[in-house]
Design an enzyme around this catalytic site. Structure first.
Site, mmCIF file in Angstrom:
data_model
loop_
_atom_site.group_PDB
_atom_site.id
_atom_site.type_symbol
_atom_site.label_atom_id
_atom_site.label_comp_id
_atom_site.label_asym_id
_atom_site.label_seq_id
_atom_site.Cartn_x
_atom_site.Cartn_y
_atom_site.Cartn_z
ATOM 1 N N CYS A 1 0.809 -1.229 0.000
ATOM 2 C CA CYS A 1 0.000 0.000 0.000
ATOM 3 C C CYS A 1 0.840 1.275 0.000
ATOM 4 C CB CYS A 1 -0.977 0.002 1.176
ATOM 5 S SG CYS A 1 -2.083 -1.407 1.139
ATOM 6 N N HIS B 1 -2.947 7.237 2.780
ATOM 7 C CA HIS B 1 -3.423 5.959 2.248
ATOM 8 C C HIS B 1 -4.827 5.723 2.803
ATOM 9 C CE1 HIS B 1 -3.935 1.894 1.162
ATOM 10 N NE2 HIS B 1 -3.657 1.386 2.342
ATOM 11 N N ASN C 1 -10.024 0.189 0.421
ATOM 12 C CA ASN C 1 -8.566 0.231 0.345
ATOM 13 C C ASN C 1 -8.124 -0.376 -0.994
ATOM 14 O OD1 ASN C 1 -5.834 -0.282 0.562
ATOM 15 N ND2 ASN C 1 -5.936 -1.124 2.633
HETATM 16 C C1 LIG Z 1 -10.306 -4.895 10.232
HETATM 17 C C2 LIG Z 1 -10.804 -3.867 11.241
HETATM 18 C C3 LIG Z 1 -11.787 -2.917 10.599
HETATM 19 C C4 LIG Z 1 -11.506 -4.618 12.369
HETATM 20 O O1 LIG Z 1 -11.939 -3.698 13.325
HETATM 21 P P1 LIG Z 1 -11.680 -3.977 14.877
HETATM 22 O O2 LIG Z 1 -12.371 -2.911 15.600
HETATM 23 O O3 LIG Z 1 -10.190 -4.117 15.056
HETATM 24 O O4 LIG Z 1 -12.420 -5.339 15.089
HETATM 25 P P2 LIG Z 1 -11.817 -6.711 15.628
HETATM 26 O O5 LIG Z 1 -10.923 -7.322 14.598
HETATM 27 O O6 LIG Z 1 -11.253 -6.493 16.991
HETATM 28 O O7 LIG Z 1 -13.133 -7.526 15.765
HETATM 29 C C5 LIG Z 1 -14.093 -7.223 16.757
HETATM 30 C C6 LIG Z 1 -15.211 -8.221 16.619
HETATM 31 O O8 LIG Z 1 -15.917 -7.988 15.396
HETATM 32 C C7 LIG Z 1 -15.937 -9.185 14.621
HETATM 33 N N1 LIG Z 1 -15.841 -8.827 13.206
HETATM 34 C C8 LIG Z 1 -14.736 -8.762 12.432
HETATM 35 N N2 LIG Z 1 -15.084 -8.389 11.186
HETATM 36 C C9 LIG Z 1 -16.415 -8.205 11.191
HETATM 37 C C10 LIG Z 1 -17.353 -7.819 10.217
HETATM 38 N N3 LIG Z 1 -17.000 -7.524 8.952
HETATM 39 N N4 LIG Z 1 -18.663 -7.726 10.587
HETATM 40 C C11 LIG Z 1 -19.054 -8.006 11.833
HETATM 41 N N5 LIG Z 1 -18.207 -8.376 12.798
HETATM 42 C C12 LIG Z 1 -16.906 -8.480 12.483
HETATM 43 C C13 LIG Z 1 -14.759 -9.987 15.080
HETATM 44 O O9 LIG Z 1 -14.984 -11.369 14.828
HETATM 45 C C14 LIG Z 1 -14.729 -9.676 16.549
HETATM 46 O O10 LIG Z 1 -15.672 -10.465 17.217
HETATM 47 P P3 LIG Z 1 -15.316 -11.087 18.655
HETATM 48 O O11 LIG Z 1 -15.107 -9.912 19.546
HETATM 49 O O12 LIG Z 1 -16.540 -11.891 18.942
HETATM 50 O O13 LIG Z 1 -14.084 -11.894 18.439
HETATM 51 C C15 LIG Z 1 -9.609 -3.065 11.837
HETATM 52 O O14 LIG Z 1 -8.871 -3.880 12.710
HETATM 53 C C16 LIG Z 1 -8.707 -2.500 10.803
HETATM 54 O O15 LIG Z 1 -9.106 -1.702 9.982
HETATM 55 N N6 LIG Z 1 -7.400 -2.840 10.841
HETATM 56 C C17 LIG Z 1 -6.449 -2.323 9.913
HETATM 57 C C18 LIG Z 1 -6.592 -3.075 8.628
HETATM 58 C C19 LIG Z 1 -5.889 -2.402 7.479
HETATM 59 O O16 LIG Z 1 -5.883 -1.206 7.349
HETATM 60 N N7 LIG Z 1 -5.293 -3.220 6.602
HETATM 61 C C20 LIG Z 1 -4.687 -2.780 5.424
HETATM 62 C C21 LIG Z 1 -3.331 -2.279 5.675
HETATM 63 S S1 LIG Z 1 -2.685 -1.503 4.249
#
Ligand SMILES: CC(C)(COP(=O)(O)OP(=O)(O)OC[C@H]1O[C@@H](n2cnc3c(N)ncnc32)[C@H](O)[C@@H]1OP(=O)(O)O)[C@@H](O)C(=O)NCCC(=O)NCCS
Length: 330
Positions: A116, A257, A287
């Site tokens: 990215c 980004h 993204n």
């Molecule tokens: C992916 C992202 C949005 C998840 O958000 P988060 O607040 O960290 O959520 P978590 O991963 O802690 O998940 C929390 C809960 O939601 C659930 N969950 C994950 N994805 C879900 C979705 N699409 N819909 C509903 N629930 C979801 C998980 O299973 C978890 O449940 P649990 O508590 O029962 O285990 C976030 O972590 C993120 O954006 N990370 C950076 C990713 C990124 O930018 N990547 C590219 C880099 S270039």
């Protein structure tokens, strides 16, 4: 050190026609529009057609950038394509794009994979080569078809990504102090495991087993990536401002980004800048990896969010984990 100012002569972008909304995704995996919007800021993303590959997206963006720069394919002697989703493992997407765009066979063409952060890495590379006088006019493209590498049954990743391409034409200017003022690139190689595609390379060649395990899809530890993203993007932004003796307030527009609105809001808060100073279009594209900054830059220019004399800060992070920032005076 670049001996001449290297400037952006034109930009262009392209997003595939098909719009995939959060509601559509909530029919594929257990999630909801509300969850995706509140956790990421994404409402919809574009998905390439089955017969469209990364090079097809790149060619559209490249043509638009050439037209914007009022140049023809024959003027280009360097093509740098930032992508982690080339049409094939080999040859490079750049060679496929060179042929489709009709660039001269004397043009140097190569891909660069910094995930990215790829566009900032590619911009730095192209500007260094053009600034040194070795090349005259470069086309830099960030293009990705991430939809081919996403596991559409993994709700933790599939809603984040989209397909698209953005491009910029690089040339020189005799005016000092304009164009690319500097970059700050780096990588945290110890964290490769946080975001990667396990199979399909020399470590784990594609096999019936890797296919059955879904090892050819993107794997991500979302929470860890989130925290690192905020930290390294803030540092990369601060470092480059300090190097150039600038305060955050002197930046007209930050083009980050486009990964997650909450990441952007956290960086804005740490840099003590209003979030309105950040260009955001991830609500419409998700993204798009290496394409995210050039698409955003093209839209920002077209919307009049960047004026002559303004200083723009680009800042990114990605798999690797790579990071980078750049300052451009228009
Ligand atoms: C992916 C992202 C949005 C998840 O958000 P988060 O607040 O960290 O959520 P978590 O991963 O802690 O998940 C929390 C809960 O939601 C659930 N969950 C994950 N994805 C879900 C979705 N699409 N819909 C509903 N629930 C979801 C998980 O299973 C978890 O449940 P649990 O508590 O029962 O285990 C976030 O972590 C993120 O954006 N990370 C950076 C990713 C990124 O930018 N990547 C590219 C880099 S270039």
């Amino acid at each position: 050190m670049a001996t001449r100012s290297t400037v952006i002569l034109g930009t262009g972008s392209y997003a595939p026609e098909h719009v995939l909304t959060n509601d559509h995704i909530s029919k594929m995996v257990e999630t909801s529009d509300e969850w995706i919007r509140s956790r990421s800021g994404i409402r919809e993303r574009r998905i390439a057609a089955p017969n469209e590959a990364t090079s097809d997206l790149a060619v559209q963006a490249g043509r638009r950038a050439l037209a914007d720069a009022r140049l023809s394919a024959a003027d280009i002697d360097l093509l740098v394509v930032a992508t982690m989703t080339p049409d094939h493992p080999m040859p490079s997407a750049a060679c496929v794009i060179q042929h489709k765009l009709g660039l001269p066979t004397t043009a140097a063409c190569f891909d660069l994979n910094a995930a990215c952060s790829g566009f900032i890495y590619a911009l730095d590379t192209a500007c260094a080569l053009v600034g040194s006088g070795r090349y005259h006019k470069a086309l830099v493209i960030g293009a990705e078809k991430l939809s081919s590498f996403v596991d559409w049954s993994d709700r933790g990743t599939c809603m984040l990504f989209g397909d698209g391409a953005g491009a910029a034409v690089i040339g020189t200017s005799k005016t000092p102090g304009v164009g690319l003022l500097g970059t700050r690139l780096g990588a945290l190689g110890e964290d490769t495991h946080l975001l990667y595609v396990p199979a399909g390379g020399s470590r784990m060649p594609t096999s019936a087993k890797t296919f059955a395990n879904g090892d050819h899809f993107v794997k991500m530890k979302g929470k860890e990536v989130f925290k690192l993203a905020v930290r390294v993007m803030e540092e990369a932004a601060r470092d480059i401002l300090e190097q150039h003796g600038l305060s955050a307030n002197q930046i007209g527009l930050v083009i980050p980004h486009q990964a997650n609105l909450r990441i952007i809001e956290a960086i804005a808060q740490y840099l003590e800048l209003p979030v309105e100073r950040f260009f955001v279009n991830l609500d419409r594209y998700g993204n798009t990896s290496a394409a995210s900054i050039p698409i955003a830059m093209d839209e920002a220019l077209r919307l009049g969010r960047i004026k002559p004399g303004d200083i723009t800060l680009l800042v990114a992070f990605g798999a690797g984990l790579t990071y980078g920032s750049a300052l451009i005076r228009w």
